[in-house]
Design a protein around this motif. Structure first.
Motif, PDB file in Angstrom:
ATOM      1  N   ASP A   5      36.856  50.627  33.826  1.00 38.86           N
ATOM      2  CA  ASP A   5      36.298  49.675  34.706  1.00 38.86           C
ATOM      3  C   ASP A   5      36.433  49.545  36.170  1.00 38.86           C
ATOM      4  O   ASP A   5      35.707  49.497  36.816  1.00 38.86           O
ATOM      5  CB  ASP A   5      36.717  48.247  34.064  1.00 38.86           C
ATOM      6  CG  ASP A   5      36.578  47.881  32.640  1.00 38.86           C
ATOM      7  OD1 ASP A   5      35.112  47.895  32.243  1.00 38.86           O
ATOM      8  OD2 ASP A   5      37.420  47.811  31.858  1.00 38.86           O
ATOM      9  N   VAL A   6      37.611  49.968  36.190  1.00 37.60           N
ATOM     10  CA  VAL A   6      38.243  50.081  37.778  1.00 37.60           C
ATOM     11  C   VAL A   6      38.762  51.486  38.063  1.00 37.60           C
ATOM     12  O   VAL A   6      39.759  52.212  37.038  1.00 37.60           O
ATOM     13  CB  VAL A   6      39.378  48.993  38.234  1.00 37.60           C
ATOM     14  CG1 VAL A   6      40.017  49.262  39.238  1.00 37.60           C
ATOM     15  CG2 VAL A   6      39.018  47.784  37.771  1.00 37.60           C
ATOM     16  N   VAL A   7      38.281  52.212  38.993  1.00 41.88           N
ATOM     17  CA  VAL A   7      39.013  53.491  39.298  1.00 41.88           C
ATOM     18  C   VAL A   7      39.522  53.382  40.843  1.00 41.88           C
ATOM     19  O   VAL A   7      38.653  53.316  41.625  1.00 41.88           O
ATOM     20  CB  VAL A   7      38.162  54.713  39.269  1.00 41.88           C
ATOM     21  CG1 VAL A   7      38.635  55.864  39.706  1.00 41.88           C
ATOM     22  CG2 VAL A   7      37.394  54.750  37.817  1.00 41.88           C
ATOM     23  N   ALA A   8      40.588  53.597  40.967  1.00 44.42           N
ATOM     24  CA  ALA A   8      41.320  53.270  42.229  1.00 44.42           C
ATOM     25  C   ALA A   8      41.862  54.645  42.742  1.00 44.42           C
ATOM     26  O   ALA A   8      42.531  55.475  42.048  1.00 44.42           O
ATOM     27  CB  ALA A   8      42.335  52.268  42.182  1.00 44.42           C
ATOM     28  N   PHE A   9      41.847  54.827  44.123  1.00 42.93           N
ATOM     29  CA  PHE A   9      42.589  55.822  44.818  1.00 42.93           C
ATOM     30  C   PHE A   9      43.390  55.220  46.008  1.00 42.93           C
ATOM     31  O   PHE A   9      42.592  54.478  47.083  1.00 42.93           O
ATOM     32  CB  PHE A   9      41.388  56.681  45.535  1.00 42.93           C
ATOM     33  CG  PHE A   9      40.509  57.396  44.238  1.00 42.93           C
ATOM     34  CD1 PHE A   9      40.729  58.602  44.031  1.00 42.93           C
ATOM     35  CD2 PHE A   9      39.294  56.667  44.044  1.00 42.93           C
ATOM     36  CE1 PHE A   9      39.621  59.197  43.113  1.00 42.93           C
ATOM     37  CE2 PHE A   9      38.488  57.119  43.241  1.00 42.93           C
ATOM     38  CZ  PHE A   9      38.951  58.520  42.541  1.00 42.93           C
ATOM     39  N   ASP A  10      44.510  55.543  45.819  1.00 48.09           N
ATOM     40  CA  ASP A  10      45.554  55.203  47.144  1.00 48.09           C
ATOM     41  C   ASP A  10      45.737  56.331  47.918  1.00 48.09           C
ATOM     42  O   ASP A  10      45.518  57.438  47.531  1.00 48.09           O
ATOM     43  CB  ASP A  10      47.024  54.914  46.491  1.00 48.09           C
ATOM     44  CG  ASP A  10      47.794  53.973  47.493  1.00 48.09           C
ATOM     45  OD1 ASP A  10      47.087  53.393  48.441  1.00 48.09           O
ATOM     46  OD2 ASP A  10      49.100  53.970  47.484  1.00 48.09           O
ATOM     47  N   ARG A  25      45.533  42.894  38.552  1.00 46.67           N
ATOM     48  CA  ARG A  25      44.834  41.712  38.054  1.00 46.67           C
ATOM     49  C   ARG A  25      43.751  41.901  37.025  1.00 46.67           C
ATOM     50  O   ARG A  25      43.408  41.449  36.094  1.00 46.67           O
ATOM     51  CB  ARG A  25      43.917  41.059  39.229  1.00 46.67           C
ATOM     52  CG  ARG A  25      44.836  39.946  39.990  1.00 46.67           C
ATOM     53  CD  ARG A  25      44.350  39.616  41.401  1.00 46.67           C
ATOM     54  NE  ARG A  25      43.092  39.283  41.200  1.00 46.67           N
ATOM     55  CZ  ARG A  25      42.224  38.067  41.469  1.00 46.67           C
ATOM     56  NH1 ARG A  25      43.555  37.237  41.714  1.00 46.67           N
ATOM     57  NH2 ARG A  25      41.070  37.547  41.290  1.00 46.67           N
ATOM     58  N   SER A  26      43.162  43.170  37.147  1.00 49.69           N
ATOM     59  CA  SER A  26      42.001  43.689  36.237  1.00 49.69           C
ATOM     60  C   SER A  26      42.852  44.289  34.939  1.00 49.69           C
ATOM     61  O   SER A  26      42.082  43.874  34.034  1.00 49.69           O
ATOM     62  CB  SER A  26      41.248  44.681  37.124  1.00 49.69           C
ATOM     63  OG  SER A  26      41.930  46.099  36.899  1.00 49.69           O
ATOM     64  N   VAL A  27      44.060  44.676  35.350  1.00 47.83           N
ATOM     65  CA  VAL A  27      44.695  44.976  33.766  1.00 47.83           C
ATOM     66  C   VAL A  27      44.887  43.839  33.315  1.00 47.83           C
ATOM     67  O   VAL A  27      44.641  43.658  31.853  1.00 47.83           O
ATOM     68  CB  VAL A  27      45.954  45.949  34.112  1.00 47.83           C
ATOM     69  CG1 VAL A  27      46.845  45.971  32.982  1.00 47.83           C
ATOM     70  CG2 VAL A  27      45.386  47.123  34.664  1.00 47.83           C
ATOM     71  N   ILE A  28      45.620  42.822  33.775  1.00 46.08           N
ATOM     72  CA  ILE A  28      45.931  41.442  32.932  1.00 46.08           C
ATOM     73  C   ILE A  28      44.639  40.762  32.298  1.00 46.08           C
ATOM     74  O   ILE A  28      44.451  40.460  31.220  1.00 46.08           O
ATOM     75  CB  ILE A  28      46.310  40.525  34.161  1.00 46.08           C
ATOM     76  CG1 ILE A  28      47.574  40.767  34.446  1.00 46.08           C
ATOM     77  CG2 ILE A  28      46.442  39.055  33.517  1.00 46.08           C
ATOM     78  CD1 ILE A  28      48.250  40.285  35.817  1.00 46.08           C
ATOM     79  N   ALA A  29      43.388  41.188  33.055  1.00 44.68           N
ATOM     80  CA  ALA A  29      42.101  40.488  32.482  1.00 44.68           C
ATOM     81  C   ALA A  29      41.579  41.512  31.473  1.00 44.68           C
ATOM     82  O   ALA A  29      40.317  41.689  30.995  1.00 44.68           O
ATOM     83  CB  ALA A  29      41.161  40.420  33.482  1.00 44.68           C
ATOM     84  N   ARG A  30      42.543  42.428  30.821  1.00 50.73           N
ATOM     85  CA  ARG A  30      42.040  43.556  29.844  1.00 50.73           C
ATOM     86  C   ARG A  30      40.986  44.481  30.505  1.00 50.73           C
ATOM     87  O   ARG A  30      40.476  44.927  29.396  1.00 50.73           O
ATOM     88  CB  ARG A  30      41.699  42.855  28.567  1.00 50.73           C
ATOM     89  CG  ARG A  30      42.940  42.009  27.952  1.00 50.73           C
ATOM     90  CD  ARG A  30      42.848  41.968  26.544  1.00 50.73           C
ATOM     91  NE  ARG A  30      43.734  40.879  26.018  1.00 50.73           N
ATOM     92  CZ  ARG A  30      43.327  39.683  25.944  1.00 50.73           C
ATOM     93  NH1 ARG A  30      41.837  39.439  26.372  1.00 50.73           N
ATOM     94  NH2 ARG A  30      43.981  38.507  25.783  1.00 50.73           N
ATOM     95  N   GLN A  31      41.005  44.756  31.532  1.00 55.06           N
ATOM     96  CA  GLN A  31      39.858  45.931  31.992  1.00 55.06           C
ATOM     97  C   GLN A  31      40.733  47.103  32.082  1.00 55.06           C
ATOM     98  O   GLN A  31      42.059  47.034  32.083  1.00 55.06           O
ATOM     99  CB  GLN A  31      39.280  45.499  33.303  1.00 55.06           C
ATOM    100  CG  GLN A  31      38.431  44.415  33.452  1.00 55.06           C
ATOM    101  CD  GLN A  31      37.685  44.087  34.570  1.00 55.06           C
ATOM    102  OE1 GLN A  31      38.517  44.328  35.840  1.00 55.06           O
ATOM    103  NE2 GLN A  31      36.512  43.476  34.831  1.00 55.06           N
ATOM    104  N   ARG A  32      40.054  48.172  31.914  1.00 51.13           N
ATOM    105  CA  ARG A  32      40.820  49.633  32.127  1.00 51.13           C
ATOM    106  C   ARG A  32      40.770  49.991  33.390  1.00 51.13           C
ATOM    107  O   ARG A  32      39.699  50.073  33.925  1.00 51.13           O
ATOM    108  CB  ARG A  32      40.418  50.444  30.988  1.00 51.13           C
ATOM    109  CG  ARG A  32      40.817  51.612  30.505  1.00 51.13           C
ATOM    110  CD  ARG A  32      40.593  52.092  29.321  1.00 51.13           C
ATOM    111  NE  ARG A  32      39.421  52.969  29.472  1.00 51.13           N
ATOM    112  CZ  ARG A  32      39.611  54.336  30.261  1.00 51.13           C
ATOM    113  NH1 ARG A  32      40.913  54.672  30.384  1.00 51.13           N
ATOM    114  NH2 ARG A  32      38.809  54.915  30.311  1.00 51.13           N
ATOM    115  N   ALA A  33      41.840  50.290  33.996  1.00 49.15           N
ATOM    116  CA  ALA A  33      42.040  50.810  35.337  1.00 49.15           C
ATOM    117  C   ALA A  33      42.773  52.229  35.238  1.00 49.15           C
ATOM    118  O   ALA A  33      43.594  52.440  34.783  1.00 49.15           O
ATOM    119  CB  ALA A  33      42.690  49.641  36.013  1.00 49.15           C
TER     120      ALA A  33
END
Ligand code: ADP
Length: 201
Positions: free
Chosen positions: A93-98, A31-39
């Motif tokens: 904008d977003v940093v995720a850890f799985d 979703r954040s990528v679709i909203a052109r945020q950098r993840a």
């Protein structure tokens, strides 16, 4: 508006295996990528379940990811140090850890620093190990997060909401002190409720 929070913050997603943690992380990131945020998504290098450079859920969704050995690698990647993975970068904008439960203790200060610098930090992982004990860095992340989502799977014995991960070795419940990695053993994991989760002592 990036989020219900002003500026950076921590979002933690927990639950047993098969509860949809990776699905939920991928949903939030895409979703954040679709909203052109950098993840940027990180995952432990030991988990090459489906692809080396993607995170994948058991139901097939995926997102681009960087497999790393230690949280020091994540730091290096984010600061572009040493040309480890690429060019110097601005804070995403977003940093995720799985699979956050498999990361070293350095994940806590790193996540806090990223949030303080304004990033939305998403951390998905097992809250409990197969014994039903708190898993690695997860308790501290849960305490420090602005947002916590506890997901459930479906118990493979009774169909109730499953909050535990059953480890089976040769079809039998694993022992409390069985090593985490068993070479050559027939191992399986199942989602179970509290009643049907079994640990042998
Ligand atoms: P996690 O990251 O929590 O292990 P995933 O996001 O990888 O979970 O996978 C979730 C998916 O697993 C579900 O959408 C469903 O397709 C599948 N699944 C397999 N077994 C179960 C179960 N017992 N209960 C719920 N979902 C299950």
């Amino acid at each position: 508006l990036k989020s219900p929070y002003s500026g950076g913050h921590l979002e933690v997603i927990v639950g047993p295996m098969f509860s949809g943690k990776s699905e939920e992380l991928i949903r939030r990131v895409n979703r954040s990528v679709i909203a052109r945020q950098r993840a940027v998504v990180f995952k432990p290098a030991i988990d090459n379940r489906y692809h080396v450079t993607r995170v994948a859920s058991h139901s097939g969704q995926s997102a681009e990811a960087v497999a790393i050995d230690t949280t020091a690698n994540a730091r290096a990647y984010l600061s572009g140090e040493g040309g480890l993975f690429g060019l110097p970068t601005d804070l995403p904008d977003v940093v995720a850890f799985d699979e956050a439960q498999f990361f070293d203790a350095g994940l806590v200060p790193l996540a806090l620093e990223l949030a303080d610098q304004g990033a939305r930090v998403i951390l998905a992982g097992l809250d409990l190990d197969f014994r039903g004990e708190p898993f690695g860095v997860m308790p501290e992340l849960l305490s420090r997060a602005e947002s916590v989502e506890k997901l459930t799977a479906i118990c493979m014995v009774c169909g109730a909401p499953a909050t535990r991960t059953q480890r089976l070795i040769g079809g039998e419940p694993a022992r409390f002190d069985d090593p985490v990695v068993l070479v050559g053993a027939q191992e399986a994991y199942e989602a179970r409720c509290r009643v049907h989760h079994q640990v042998k002592y």
